[in-house]
Design an enzyme around this catalytic site. Structure first.
Site, mmCIF file in Angstrom:
data_model
loop_
_atom_site.group_PDB
_atom_site.id
_atom_site.type_symbol
_atom_site.label_atom_id
_atom_site.label_comp_id
_atom_site.label_asym_id
_atom_site.label_seq_id
_atom_site.Cartn_x
_atom_site.Cartn_y
_atom_site.Cartn_z
ATOM 1 N N SER A 80 0.849 -1.194 0.000
ATOM 2 C CA SER A 80 0.000 0.000 0.000
ATOM 3 C C SER A 80 0.882 1.240 0.000
ATOM 4 C CB SER A 80 -0.896 0.026 1.240
ATOM 5 O OG SER A 80 -1.502 1.299 1.351
ATOM 6 N N TYR A 105 -2.040 -1.303 10.197
ATOM 7 C CA TYR A 105 -2.112 -1.610 8.763
ATOM 8 C C TYR A 105 -0.852 -1.142 8.035
ATOM 9 C CZ TYR A 105 -3.800 -1.373 3.930
ATOM 10 O OH TYR A 105 -3.936 -1.523 2.576
HETATM 11 P P1 NDP Z 1 -11.261 -6.495 -0.170
HETATM 12 O O1 NDP Z 1 -11.623 -6.425 1.277
HETATM 13 O O2 NDP Z 1 -12.215 -5.954 -1.184
HETATM 14 O O3 NDP Z 1 -10.928 -8.005 -0.566
HETATM 15 C C1 NDP Z 1 -10.007 -8.717 0.216
HETATM 16 C C2 NDP Z 1 -9.948 -10.137 -0.243
HETATM 17 O O4 NDP Z 1 -9.064 -10.821 0.644
HETATM 18 C C3 NDP Z 1 -11.294 -10.850 -0.141
HETATM 19 O O5 NDP Z 1 -11.396 -11.816 -1.163
HETATM 20 C C4 NDP Z 1 -11.215 -11.539 1.224
HETATM 21 O O6 NDP Z 1 -12.046 -12.698 1.354
HETATM 22 C C5 NDP Z 1 -9.750 -11.918 1.237
HETATM 23 N N1 NDP Z 1 -9.252 -12.163 2.568
HETATM 24 C C6 NDP Z 1 -9.243 -11.360 3.657
HETATM 25 N N2 NDP Z 1 -8.696 -11.995 4.697
HETATM 26 C C7 NDP Z 1 -8.355 -13.223 4.274
HETATM 27 C C8 NDP Z 1 -7.780 -14.359 4.875
HETATM 28 N N3 NDP Z 1 -7.438 -14.356 6.159
HETATM 29 N N4 NDP Z 1 -7.591 -15.474 4.134
HETATM 30 C C9 NDP Z 1 -7.926 -15.499 2.835
HETATM 31 N N5 NDP Z 1 -8.484 -14.459 2.191
HETATM 32 C C10 NDP Z 1 -8.702 -13.340 2.915
HETATM 33 O O7 NDP Z 1 -9.828 -5.780 -0.272
HETATM 34 P P2 NDP Z 1 -9.198 -4.827 -1.388
HETATM 35 O O8 NDP Z 1 -9.461 -5.363 -2.730
HETATM 36 O O9 NDP Z 1 -9.569 -3.430 -1.066
HETATM 37 O O10 NDP Z 1 -7.644 -4.974 -1.033
HETATM 38 C C11 NDP Z 1 -6.857 -6.025 -1.565
HETATM 39 C C12 NDP Z 1 -5.411 -5.798 -1.176
HETATM 40 O O11 NDP Z 1 -5.000 -4.522 -1.642
HETATM 41 C C13 NDP Z 1 -5.179 -5.789 0.327
HETATM 42 O O12 NDP Z 1 -3.939 -6.373 0.621
HETATM 43 C C14 NDP Z 1 -5.177 -4.305 0.656
HETATM 44 O O13 NDP Z 1 -4.458 -4.019 1.829
HETATM 45 C C15 NDP Z 1 -4.511 -3.738 -0.580
HETATM 46 N N6 NDP Z 1 -4.805 -2.337 -0.818
HETATM 47 C C16 NDP Z 1 -6.082 -1.923 -1.074
HETATM 48 C C17 NDP Z 1 -6.341 -0.579 -1.324
HETATM 49 C C18 NDP Z 1 -7.703 -0.078 -1.638
HETATM 50 O O14 NDP Z 1 -7.857 1.156 -1.732
HETATM 51 N N7 NDP Z 1 -8.712 -0.917 -1.827
HETATM 52 C C19 NDP Z 1 -5.245 0.409 -1.286
HETATM 53 C C20 NDP Z 1 -3.948 -0.131 -1.030
HETATM 54 C C21 NDP Z 1 -3.755 -1.466 -0.795
HETATM 55 P P3 NDP Z 1 -13.610 -12.527 1.777
HETATM 56 O O15 NDP Z 1 -14.240 -11.660 0.731
HETATM 57 O O16 NDP Z 1 -14.149 -13.908 1.760
HETATM 58 O O17 NDP Z 1 -13.581 -11.878 3.138
#
Ligand code: NDP
Length: 243
Positions: free
Chosen positions: A142, A155
């Site tokens: 991030s 985070y």
């Molecule tokens: P979302 O919350 O939309 O999606 C996260 C995904 O990760 C989901 O499929 C979720 O599963 C899965 N997940 C969460 N915890 C676990 C776990 N313990 N085991 C397996 N799967 C897991 O997140 P984003 O798309 O927003 O973010 C994705 C990545 O990008 C993250 O690492 C985030 O930190 C990073 N990021 C996002 C930003 C943003 O603005 N969106 C900005 C910068 C970085 P389920 O749906 O079943 O819970």
């Protein structure tokens, strides 16, 4: 220009929705066979499965919590059984919360650290026997790691830690033909609702005048997954819209 991943085998953690869902789809559309995991699932996973069915290749979506050792083992076993090997591993699973530092509990600290950072160690280590001699590990960090964010000390600590982990893994694994890189996204608008105030505030910080789209992060992952990025190793690639 289109990027072809024909014949490549990929694993995406947290690949059921959001940025991970876009990466899963982009890799599949580029010709890779993809296994993706999610934690809880829901209608969005069914919709993604339907879309994936319309692409060529063998794909598989499964429930696996990357913070649980037995789930990681089952995930890697599934990759072994279905794909035989891995050319691409995307560590995308991540969680976030907004908590004042003074009120941050050890339980919440560990939940976020276990999901965003420790899982990358466990998943990559478990996947090592499957990673081919020309493979790409892509960690989703991030942009906030480099500037800090109020209410997200836990985070941002994980995402900054991911950069160090990536650079060190790259030094050890590079000689085995495994490139390890980080993508650091800015604020990306996923399916999750953002208030108009938040959208306006973060939009104003960008130079491109808008928030990012999941597909725009997936495009960077596509490049890093492909042989076009063969000389990029141990790098952090920012995709922050000019913040
Ligand atoms: P979302 O919350 O939309 O999606 C996260 C995904 O990760 C989901 O499929 C979720 O599963 C899965 N997940 C969460 N915890 C676990 C776990 N313990 N085991 C397996 N799967 C897991 O997140 P984003 O798309 O927003 O973010 C994705 C990545 O990008 C993250 O690492 C985030 O930190 C990073 N990021 C996002 C930003 C943003 O603005 N969106 C900005 C910068 C970085 P389920 O749906 O079943 O819970």
């Amino acid at each position: 220009m289109t990027i072809s991943l024909e014949g490549k085998k990929a694993l995406v953690t947290g690949g059921g929705r959001g940025i991970g869902g876009a990466i899963t789809l982009a890799l599949a559309r580029a010709g890779a066979d993809v296994v993706a995991c999610y934690r809880d699932g829901g209608d969005h996973v069914d919709r993604l499965a339907e879309t994936l069915a319309g692409t060529s290749g063998k794909h598989h979506l499964m429930r696996a919590d990357v913070t649980r050792a037995e789930d990681v083992e089952a995930l890697i076993q599934t990759c072994r059984d279905r794909l035989g090997a891995l050319d691409v591993l995307v560590n995308n699973a991540g969680v976030i919360s907004h908590v004042p530092f003074a009120e941050l509990t050890p339980a919440e600290w560990h939940r976020v650290v276990d999901t965003n950072l420790t899982s990358v160690f466990t998943v990559v280590q478990a996947a090592l026997p499957l990673l081919s001699g020309n493979s790409s590990v892509i960690n989703i960090g991030s942009g906030s790691a480099f500037v800090g964010l109020a209410l997200r000390a836990h985070y941002t600590a994980t995402k900054a830690g991911l950069v160090g982990l990536t650079r060190s893994m790259n030094r050890e694994l590079g000689p085995r033909g495994i490139r390890v890189n980080v993508i650091s996204p800015g604020v990306v608008q996923t399916e999750k609702e953002l208030s108009p105030e938040i959208v306006a505030r973060y939009t104003a910080m960008t130079s491109v005048g808008r928030l990012g789209r999941p597909e725009e992060i997936a495009n960077v992952a596509l490049f890093l997954a492909s042989d076009l990025s063969s000389y990029i190793a141990g790098a952090d690639i920012d995709a922050i819209g000019g913040i």
